[in-house]
Design an enzyme around this catalytic site. Structure first.
Site, PDB file in Angstrom:
ATOM      1  N   ASP A 276     102.436  65.144  30.104  1.00 60.30           N
ATOM      2  CA  ASP A 276     103.139  64.169  30.955  1.00 60.30           C
ATOM      3  C   ASP A 276     102.825  62.699  30.656  1.00 60.30           C
ATOM      4  O   ASP A 276     103.267  61.817  31.381  1.00 60.30           O
ATOM      5  CB  ASP A 276     102.851  64.421  32.452  1.00 60.30           C
ATOM      6  CG  ASP A 276     103.593  65.649  32.952  1.00 60.30           C
ATOM      7  OD1 ASP A 276     104.456  66.161  32.216  1.00 60.30           O
ATOM      8  OD2 ASP A 276     103.307  66.081  34.080  1.00 60.30           O
TER       9      ASP A 276
ATOM     10  N   HIS B 270      88.204  51.134   7.996  1.00 53.63           N
ATOM     11  CA  HIS B 270      89.112  51.324   9.131  1.00 53.63           C
ATOM     12  C   HIS B 270      88.355  51.773  10.383  1.00 53.63           C
ATOM     13  O   HIS B 270      88.836  52.603  11.150  1.00 53.63           O
ATOM     14  CB  HIS B 270      90.242  52.302   8.772  1.00 53.63           C
ATOM     15  CG  HIS B 270      91.286  51.666   7.907  1.00 53.63           C
ATOM     16  ND1 HIS B 270      92.292  52.377   7.287  1.00 53.63           N
ATOM     17  CD2 HIS B 270      91.488  50.381   7.548  1.00 53.63           C
ATOM     18  CE1 HIS B 270      93.045  51.544   6.585  1.00 53.63           C
ATOM     19  NE2 HIS B 270      92.580  50.331   6.723  1.00 53.63           N
TER      20      HIS B 270
ATOM     21  N   ASP C 104      88.900  42.625  12.633  1.00 52.92           N
ATOM     22  CA  ASP C 104      90.237  42.621  12.020  1.00 52.92           C
ATOM     23  C   ASP C 104      91.197  42.973  13.144  1.00 52.92           C
ATOM     24  O   ASP C 104      91.203  44.104  13.629  1.00 52.92           O
ATOM     25  CB  ASP C 104      90.259  43.673  10.901  1.00 52.92           C
ATOM     26  CG  ASP C 104      91.576  43.710  10.144  1.00 52.92           C
ATOM     27  OD1 ASP C 104      92.594  43.220  10.673  1.00 52.92           O
ATOM     28  OD2 ASP C 104      91.594  44.265   9.021  1.00 52.92           O
TER      29      ASP C 104
ATOM     30  N   ASP D  74      97.909  39.714  11.248  1.00 54.68           N
ATOM     31  CA  ASP D  74      96.846  40.592  10.728  1.00 54.68           C
ATOM     32  C   ASP D  74      95.757  39.670  10.186  1.00 54.68           C
ATOM     33  O   ASP D  74      95.884  39.153   9.077  1.00 54.68           O
ATOM     34  CB  ASP D  74      97.445  41.490   9.627  1.00 54.68           C
ATOM     35  CG  ASP D  74      96.423  42.423   9.003  1.00 54.68           C
ATOM     36  OD1 ASP D  74      95.301  42.515   9.514  1.00 54.68           O
ATOM     37  OD2 ASP D  74      96.770  43.059   7.984  1.00 54.68           O
TER      38      ASP D  74
ATOM     39  N   HIS E 170      89.293  47.735  -1.857  1.00 52.97           N
ATOM     40  CA  HIS E 170      90.702  47.702  -1.434  1.00 52.97           C
ATOM     41  C   HIS E 170      91.412  46.585  -2.172  1.00 52.97           C
ATOM     42  O   HIS E 170      90.781  45.785  -2.857  1.00 52.97           O
ATOM     43  CB  HIS E 170      90.822  47.558   0.092  1.00 52.97           C
ATOM     44  CG  HIS E 170      90.164  46.333   0.666  1.00 52.97           C
ATOM     45  ND1 HIS E 170      90.706  45.071   0.558  1.00 52.97           N
ATOM     46  CD2 HIS E 170      89.013  46.184   1.362  1.00 52.97           C
ATOM     47  CE1 HIS E 170      89.917  44.207   1.178  1.00 52.97           C
ATOM     48  NE2 HIS E 170      88.877  44.848   1.665  1.00 52.97           N
TER      49      HIS E 170
ATOM     50  N   HIS F 242      98.725  42.800   1.284  1.00 54.05           N
ATOM     51  CA  HIS F 242      99.917  43.654   1.421  1.00 54.05           C
ATOM     52  C   HIS F 242     101.009  42.798   2.048  1.00 54.05           C
ATOM     53  O   HIS F 242     100.728  41.755   2.637  1.00 54.05           O
ATOM     54  CB  HIS F 242      99.592  44.869   2.310  1.00 54.05           C
ATOM     55  CG  HIS F 242      98.894  44.512   3.607  1.00 54.05           C
ATOM     56  ND1 HIS F 242      99.569  44.062   4.710  1.00 54.05           N
ATOM     57  CD2 HIS F 242      97.578  44.493   3.952  1.00 54.05           C
ATOM     58  CE1 HIS F 242      98.695  43.810   5.680  1.00 54.05           C
ATOM     59  NE2 HIS F 242      97.483  44.051   5.243  1.00 54.05           N
TER      60      HIS F 242
ATOM     61  N   HIS G  93     101.516  46.831   7.492  1.00 59.64           N
ATOM     62  CA  HIS G  93     101.643  47.059   6.042  1.00 59.64           C
ATOM     63  C   HIS G  93     103.146  47.155   5.811  1.00 59.64           C
ATOM     64  O   HIS G  93     103.739  48.224   5.924  1.00 59.64           O
ATOM     65  CB  HIS G  93     100.930  48.339   5.607  1.00 59.64           C
ATOM     66  CG  HIS G  93      99.433  48.237   5.755  1.00 59.64           C
ATOM     67  ND1 HIS G  93      98.593  49.301   5.587  1.00 59.64           N
ATOM     68  CD2 HIS G  93      98.626  47.173   6.038  1.00 59.64           C
ATOM     69  CE1 HIS G  93      97.328  48.903   5.766  1.00 59.64           C
ATOM     70  NE2 HIS G  93      97.330  47.613   6.042  1.00 59.64           N
TER      71      HIS G  93
ATOM     72  N   GLU H 244      93.197  39.012   1.729  1.00 59.14           N
ATOM     73  CA  GLU H 244      92.058  39.552   2.470  1.00 59.14           C
ATOM     74  C   GLU H 244      90.992  40.177   1.592  1.00 59.14           C
ATOM     75  O   GLU H 244      90.700  41.363   1.706  1.00 59.14           O
ATOM     76  CB  GLU H 244      92.545  40.562   3.497  1.00 59.14           C
ATOM     77  CG  GLU H 244      93.486  41.644   2.948  1.00 59.14           C
ATOM     78  CD  GLU H 244      93.820  42.692   4.020  1.00 59.14           C
ATOM     79  OE1 GLU H 244      92.880  43.206   4.643  1.00 59.14           O
ATOM     80  OE2 GLU H 244      95.016  42.975   4.221  1.00 59.14           O
TER      81      GLU H 244
ATOM     82  N   TYR I 182      81.586  44.672   0.616  1.00 57.51           N
ATOM     83  CA  TYR I 182      80.963  45.622   1.548  1.00 57.51           C
ATOM     84  C   TYR I 182      79.799  46.290   0.825  1.00 57.51           C
ATOM     85  O   TYR I 182      80.011  47.023  -0.149  1.00 57.51           O
ATOM     86  CB  TYR I 182      81.989  46.672   1.992  1.00 57.51           C
ATOM     87  CG  TYR I 182      83.323  46.046   2.376  1.00 57.51           C
ATOM     88  CD1 TYR I 182      83.550  45.574   3.669  1.00 57.51           C
ATOM     89  CD2 TYR I 182      84.337  45.894   1.423  1.00 57.51           C
ATOM     90  CE1 TYR I 182      84.755  44.977   4.011  1.00 57.51           C
ATOM     91  CE2 TYR I 182      85.547  45.289   1.753  1.00 57.51           C
ATOM     92  CZ  TYR I 182      85.751  44.836   3.040  1.00 57.51           C
ATOM     93  OH  TYR I 182      86.934  44.239   3.361  1.00 57.51           O
TER      94      TYR I 182
ATOM     95  N   ARG J 108      84.794  40.379   5.365  1.00 51.31           N
ATOM     96  CA  ARG J 108      86.192  40.231   4.934  1.00 51.31           C
ATOM     97  C   ARG J 108      86.735  38.974   5.603  1.00 51.31           C
ATOM     98  O   ARG J 108      86.385  38.680   6.747  1.00 51.31           O
ATOM     99  CB  ARG J 108      87.032  41.455   5.326  1.00 51.31           C
ATOM    100  CG  ARG J 108      88.503  41.313   4.988  1.00 51.31           C
ATOM    101  CD  ARG J 108      89.293  42.636   4.964  1.00 51.31           C
ATOM    102  NE  ARG J 108      89.454  43.264   6.262  1.00 51.31           N
ATOM    103  CZ  ARG J 108      88.798  44.340   6.666  1.00 51.31           C
ATOM    104  NH1 ARG J 108      87.902  44.910   5.881  1.00 51.31           N
ATOM    105  NH2 ARG J 108      89.011  44.855   7.866  1.00 51.31           N
TER     106      ARG J 108
ATOM    107  N   GLU K 234      90.545  37.415   6.176  1.00 49.31           N
ATOM    108  CA  GLU K 234      91.966  37.767   6.003  1.00 49.31           C
ATOM    109  C   GLU K 234      92.854  36.746   6.688  1.00 49.31           C
ATOM    110  O   GLU K 234      92.680  36.448   7.871  1.00 49.31           O
ATOM    111  CB  GLU K 234      92.241  39.151   6.617  1.00 49.31           C
ATOM    112  CG  GLU K 234      93.714  39.546   6.559  1.00 49.31           C
ATOM    113  CD  GLU K 234      93.988  40.963   7.034  1.00 49.31           C
ATOM    114  OE1 GLU K 234      93.261  41.456   7.916  1.00 49.31           O
ATOM    115  OE2 GLU K 234      94.957  41.562   6.528  1.00 49.31           O
TER     116      GLU K 234
HETATM  117  N1  GLY Z   1      94.374  45.722   9.498  1.00 45.76           N
HETATM  118  C1  GLY Z   1      94.698  46.449   8.355  1.00 45.76           C
HETATM  119  C2  GLY Z   1      94.708  45.596   7.171  1.00 45.76           C
HETATM  120  O1  GLY Z   1      94.105  44.553   7.149  1.00 45.76           O
HETATM  121  O2  GLY Z   1      95.367  45.887   6.213  1.00 45.76           O
HETATM  122 MN    MN Z   2      93.659  43.354   8.728  1.00 45.48          MN
HETATM  123 MN    MN Z   3      95.704  43.412   6.226  1.00 42.91          MN
END
Ligand code: GLY
Ligand code: MN
Ligand code: MN
Length: 424
Positions: A23, A227, A244, A255, A334, A338, A345, A368, A372, A390, A392
């Site tokens: 529900d 993540h 983030d 982002d 990474h 993006h 994304h 970004e 790490y 990071r 970004e």
């Molecule tokens: N928050 C996901 C990224 O930075 O791609």
């Molecule tokens: Mn991000």
């Molecule tokens: Mn990002």
């Protein structure tokens, strides 16, 4: 409509409502392609684009008005208002779709539809086509000959942001940047990651926005979990905090990541790593220029990170060899960014054929880079371990280069130190 052309029909279903548990529904989020075309945020809707249809080329199926249901669930537009308020040429109640949509499909040679995103709707569409095929042998009905991915056309359109779309992105960036400032100011040792997360959620909601994705609030070793979303650890004196977080304005996402010392002072090691990431980010932003290819900002960031880690003695060997063999990926695993838009994304191809795509004005991307160094990293001196950084930002490609939409949010170490804890 032009891209579909005469003889084609485009079909776009709204996102389905999804159950979270008995529900209880997940917060409803309209499908990005559907919203891009319609601006209509109600579930149980279908947009049909039928170029050349004399009674109207843009058709919306939507929920009918229903006073009893509206008492429980809130008001619905109904077919009349989707014509007057949302620009549809023609509208029908969703309950009539089985009677009407097969007729529209029958008149087309090509169906433009994205298969594989909405399995329930895929099955209904296949059912309508199968019915037309069966009837074809009996009553001269006609099933379409071709299915074409509508997403591919739409996603190329979505990659280039209009002035209005950039406005939405700017609003989402401004609110997320305000939330980062507020979280930095309120930060102090002893708080929990979720208390910092709450600052973001409050700031987003008080501007009528929603988070664009689960906020990542990673303190100490959690900054190295890319993540991370548990957000339940207590912030310790002397650690870094990586956040983030971004929000949505009319479904357009920001982002943004910032990393700061919980107690307001970077240790020498934290600062050294931070400065390498900042240098990498600046090098990458400088490469966001029309005519450069998609990968150039990433290549610039990789160079700066490898040079910096060699300088600090964390990587050993020649930077060129380390870039060739990819061993830096232990610490930078990474990509540098993006596309950014209605999906965090965002859609849009990164390559055309075998070639990286050229950057063009109107495209929006994140920049970004990060480093790490997980606790227990073998062969790395202990003083570097557990540091994750990071930075970004959200960047619009312009005619002359780029505009960092989140430029006003502090990222220099001194600016960050001056802000952290000021409202704690
Ligand atoms: N928050 C996901 C990224 O930075 O791609
Ligand atoms: Mn991000
Ligand atoms: Mn990002």
């Amino acid at each position: 409509m032009q891209m579909i052309g005469l003889g084609g029909v485009g079909i776009l279903p709204a996102a389905p409502v999804r159950l979270r548990n008995r529900d209880v529904e997940y917060p409803y989020r309209q499908d990005s392609d559907f919203y891009y075309i319609t601006g209509f945020d109600e579930p149980e809707s279908i947009a049909v684009l039928a170029p050349g249809r004399p009674q109207g080329e843009y058709i919306l199926f939507c929920r009918d008005r229903d006073p009893q249901r509206e008492t429980w669930e809130g008001s619905r537009s109904g077919p009349e208002r989707v014509v007057s308020d949302f620009g549809a040429n023609d509208a029908f109640p969703i309950g009539d779709v089985d009677d009407i949509l097969p007729g529209l499909i029958e008149q087309a040679e090509r169906v433009h539809y994205t298969l594989g995103v909405n399995p329930e709707f895929d099955a209904r569409l296949i059912g309508w086509v199968a019915m037309l095929r069966r009837r074809g042998s009996l009553a001269a009905a006609h099933a379409p000959d071709e299915f074409i991915a509508l997403g591919h056309m739409l996603h190329d359109l979505r990659l280039y942001k209009s002035r209005a779309e950039v406005g939405c992105l700017q609003r989402a960036v401004a609110v997320a940047a305000g939330a980062h400032r507020r979280a930095m100011a309120r930060c102090r040792p002893g708080l929990h990651e979720y208390e910092i997360e709450a600052e973001y959620l409050h700031e987003f909601r008080r501007h009528g926005m929603q988070p664009a994705y689960l906020p990542i609030v990673g303190s100490g070793p959690n900054a190295c979990v890319l993540h991370y979303s548990a957000n339940n650890r207590q912030l310790q004196d002397g650690e870094l905090l990586l956040v983030d977080a971004g929000c949505e304005s009319e479904l357009y996402a920001s982002d943004i990541t910032r990393t700061w010392p919980v107690n307001g002072r970077f240790s020498p090691e934290q600062r050294a790593i931070y400065e390498v990431v900042l240098e990498a980010q600046q090098a990458a932003v400088a490469a966001v220029v029309p005519g450069n290819h998609w990968n150039e900002p990433h290549e610039a960031a990789v160079h700066a990170i490898v040079r910096g880690l060699c300088r600090l003695g964390i990587l050993e060997g020649s930077p060129a060899a380390i870039i060739r063999d990819g061993s830096y990926r232990r610490f930078f695993m990474h990509r540098t960014g993006h596309w950014l838009g209605m999906d965090v994304h965002d859609v849009g191809d990164y390559k055309v054929g075998e070639q990286w795509r050229m950057l063009e004005p109107g495209m929006v991307l994140t920049v970004e880079p990060g480093i790490y160094i997980a606790a227990g990293s073998r062969g790395v001196a202990r003083r570097w371990q557990g540091i994750g950084v990071r930075i970004e930002d959200d960047v619009l490609v312009t005619r002359g280069g780029c505009e960092v939409l989140s430029q006003a949010l502090p990222r220099e170490p001194e600016q960050i130190e001056a802000l952290v804890g000021t409202a704690a």
